[in-house]
Design an enzyme around this catalytic site. Sequence first.
Site, PDB file in Angstrom:
ATOM      1  N   ARG A 144      46.559  14.038 -21.442  1.00 29.08           N
ATOM      2  CA  ARG A 144      45.324  13.707 -20.733  1.00 29.08           C
ATOM      3  C   ARG A 144      44.055  13.794 -21.581  1.00 29.08           C
ATOM      4  O   ARG A 144      43.950  14.649 -22.461  1.00 29.08           O
ATOM      5  CB  ARG A 144      45.170  14.636 -19.520  1.00 29.08           C
ATOM      6  CG  ARG A 144      46.249  14.396 -18.483  1.00 29.08           C
ATOM      7  CD  ARG A 144      46.238  15.414 -17.358  1.00 29.08           C
ATOM      8  NE  ARG A 144      47.250  15.062 -16.356  1.00 29.08           N
ATOM      9  CZ  ARG A 144      48.570  15.317 -16.519  1.00 29.08           C
ATOM     10  NH1 ARG A 144      49.005  15.942 -17.597  1.00 29.08           N
ATOM     11  NH2 ARG A 144      49.433  14.943 -15.595  1.00 29.08           N
ATOM     12  N   HIS A 184      48.323   9.461 -20.926  1.00 27.22           N
ATOM     13  CA  HIS A 184      49.281   8.705 -21.733  1.00 27.22           C
ATOM     14  C   HIS A 184      48.767   7.320 -22.144  1.00 27.22           C
ATOM     15  O   HIS A 184      49.486   6.322 -22.073  1.00 27.22           O
ATOM     16  CB  HIS A 184      50.612   8.578 -20.985  1.00 27.22           C
ATOM     17  CG  HIS A 184      51.333   9.891 -20.830  1.00 27.22           C
ATOM     18  ND1 HIS A 184      51.210  10.930 -21.717  1.00 27.22           N
ATOM     19  CD2 HIS A 184      52.209  10.338 -19.871  1.00 27.22           C
ATOM     20  CE1 HIS A 184      51.974  11.949 -21.325  1.00 27.22           C
ATOM     21  NE2 HIS A 184      52.567  11.628 -20.204  1.00 27.22           N
ATOM     22  N   HIS A 190      58.652  10.171 -24.752  1.00 26.58           N
ATOM     23  CA  HIS A 190      58.694  10.764 -23.410  1.00 26.58           C
ATOM     24  C   HIS A 190      60.080  10.668 -22.774  1.00 26.58           C
ATOM     25  O   HIS A 190      60.209  10.320 -21.593  1.00 26.58           O
ATOM     26  CB  HIS A 190      57.643  10.095 -22.524  1.00 26.58           C
ATOM     27  CG  HIS A 190      57.110  10.970 -21.432  1.00 26.58           C
ATOM     28  ND1 HIS A 190      57.904  11.516 -20.454  1.00 26.58           N
ATOM     29  CD2 HIS A 190      55.868  11.413 -21.174  1.00 26.58           C
ATOM     30  CE1 HIS A 190      57.155  12.227 -19.626  1.00 26.58           C
ATOM     31  NE2 HIS A 190      55.909  12.196 -20.044  1.00 26.58           N
ATOM     32  N   ASP A 207      54.344  22.163 -16.796  1.00 32.70           N
ATOM     33  CA  ASP A 207      53.740  20.911 -17.244  1.00 32.70           C
ATOM     34  C   ASP A 207      52.581  21.291 -18.160  1.00 32.70           C
ATOM     35  O   ASP A 207      51.423  21.029 -17.867  1.00 32.70           O
ATOM     36  CB  ASP A 207      53.254  20.084 -16.041  1.00 32.70           C
ATOM     37  CG  ASP A 207      52.900  18.659 -16.429  1.00 32.70           C
ATOM     38  OD1 ASP A 207      52.970  18.338 -17.631  1.00 32.70           O
ATOM     39  OD2 ASP A 207      52.542  17.877 -15.530  1.00 32.70           O
ATOM     40  N   GLU A 222      57.681  16.941 -25.224  1.00 32.95           N
ATOM     41  CA  GLU A 222      56.837  15.966 -25.899  1.00 32.95           C
ATOM     42  C   GLU A 222      56.098  16.629 -27.052  1.00 32.95           C
ATOM     43  O   GLU A 222      55.155  17.383 -26.828  1.00 32.95           O
ATOM     44  CB  GLU A 222      55.844  15.359 -24.910  1.00 32.95           C
ATOM     45  CG  GLU A 222      56.489  14.754 -23.684  1.00 32.95           C
ATOM     46  CD  GLU A 222      55.565  14.779 -22.471  1.00 32.95           C
ATOM     47  OE1 GLU A 222      54.468  14.223 -22.522  1.00 32.95           O
ATOM     48  OE2 GLU A 222      55.942  15.381 -21.447  1.00 32.95           O
TER      49      GLU A 222
HETATM   50  C1  GLA Z   1      53.494  14.235 -18.774  1.00 37.38           C
HETATM   51  C2  GLA Z   1      52.442  14.866 -17.940  1.00 37.38           C
HETATM   52  C3  GLA Z   1      52.952  15.091 -16.579  1.00 37.38           C
HETATM   53  C4  GLA Z   1      53.427  13.809 -15.958  1.00 37.38           C
HETATM   54  C5  GLA Z   1      54.455  13.186 -16.852  1.00 37.38           C
HETATM   55  C6  GLA Z   1      54.864  11.832 -16.332  1.00 37.38           C
HETATM   56  O1  GLA Z   1      54.498  15.121 -19.068  1.00 37.38           O
HETATM   57  O2  GLA Z   1      51.970  16.058 -18.504  1.00 37.38           O
HETATM   58  O3  GLA Z   1      51.927  15.646 -15.778  1.00 37.38           O
HETATM   59  O4  GLA Z   1      52.364  12.926 -15.788  1.00 37.38           O
HETATM   60  O5  GLA Z   1      53.973  13.051 -18.147  1.00 37.38           O
HETATM   61  O6  GLA Z   1      55.100  11.817 -14.969  1.00 37.38           O
END
Ligand code: GLA
Length: 427
Positions: free
Chosen positions: A147, A172, A246, A318, A393
């Site tokens: 983000r 992304h 991803h 996350d 990631e």
């Molecule tokens: C990344 C983001 C998550 C989500 C995924 C896709 O990992 O950090 O919050 O958006 O991608 O769904």
Amino acid sequence: MPEHPTSHVPPVEPTGTPVRRRRWPFLAGPAVALAGVGLLAGTLVSPAGATGGGTDPGHPGHPGGPATATVEPFGTAPDGTPVERWTLTNGGVTMRVLTYGGIIQTLEVPDRWGQAENVVLGFPDVAGYAADTDPYFGSIIGRYGNRIAAGAFELDGASYQLPLNDGPNTLHGGPEGFDDRVWAAKPVGGEGEAALQLDLVSPAGDQGFPGTLTTTVTYRLDAEGALTVHYRATTDAPTVVNLTQHSYFNLAGEGSGTIYDHELQIAASGYTPVDETLIPTGEVAPVEGTPFDFRTPVAIGERIRQADQQLLYGQGYDHNWALDREDDGDREGSDAEDGLEKAAVLHDPDSGRTMTVSTTEPGLQFYSGNFLDGTLVGTGGGAYRQGDGLALETQHFPDSPNQPEFPSTELRPGEVYDSTTVFEFDD
Ligand code: GLA
């Protein structure tokens, strides 16, 4: 816990220990494999269904065959551009890569009994990946992984506004990121390798980012079945870049249930806590004493439901972990000077599959598939529910363009963005 098919009862040694599978030696020279590519282009007999068929990786004591890279047509992108699907095989591992999004559609890896299964989530056709509901299954993420707060940043005194696609933020690379582009592909495998180079030129202003970004991503399967992902990018004007891959892994097999029994180890004593929109606060907080401490292997499900504000914000994991590195992982014009260091180990006790992730990057986003809600139907024909796969990631930290304390994501003319991540499989 998934059951093993009875037809694959593990061969056991007298001790009861499953026979360890050995990596197959490379048997045929790359010239043979690559000469074959041209002849095979467009003529490969497609397996019925996305996950069917594939090269038998062999069983203990029997070789899996030479390194190969073959191609077949795979429908069209929404704008009518033809999409290819490449199949790379080496070291007992088979992967299918789409030129759409550079997507790893399937990745077949043997378990401790030599039984190969697809260990990534995906869709059976391009339409699934092109839909807005695609959660970036298997794709290359660019220009900026994760983000950017309010989709805004300043660089050299100029302000840039990106389109928003994740509540108040840009995620992304924006609504038409690199995951939704058709890349140019060519086989580039050297001695004992099956490798595919993907190229994309992103024009200045693409999704609001400055500079023409010339990007190359290479997938390389070696004779041990290790997958190396190499990223290279240059620009003709100052910009920010943060590329990643991803894939959603489930080492027990795609469609087999959740990853909560997988044990995860992350080489990080700090992570970057987030606000309620998942933007880092700027702090690198110690993992010590929190559910974010994966310095020793822990089952993912063990702490995921703890009453922890950060887990509540993410609806699970996350977050970005700040990796403990020998070098600083900072870009300083190029990542090439940074070493490949171990970032994470993921292990499924049931299948015995282990994946080790090494990277030149300073961060790792561990996303536990929190937003999968049963509405997406995958390659195996079943629905994906929460926690059915996880992403690891490798990246620079989220929102770095607005966080002066984080390693820089700036790239300038004359510099080379050079980043490598290796996924090694063991059983
Ligand atoms: C990344 C983001 C998550 C989500 C995924 C896709 O990992 O950090 O919050 O958006 O991608 O769904």
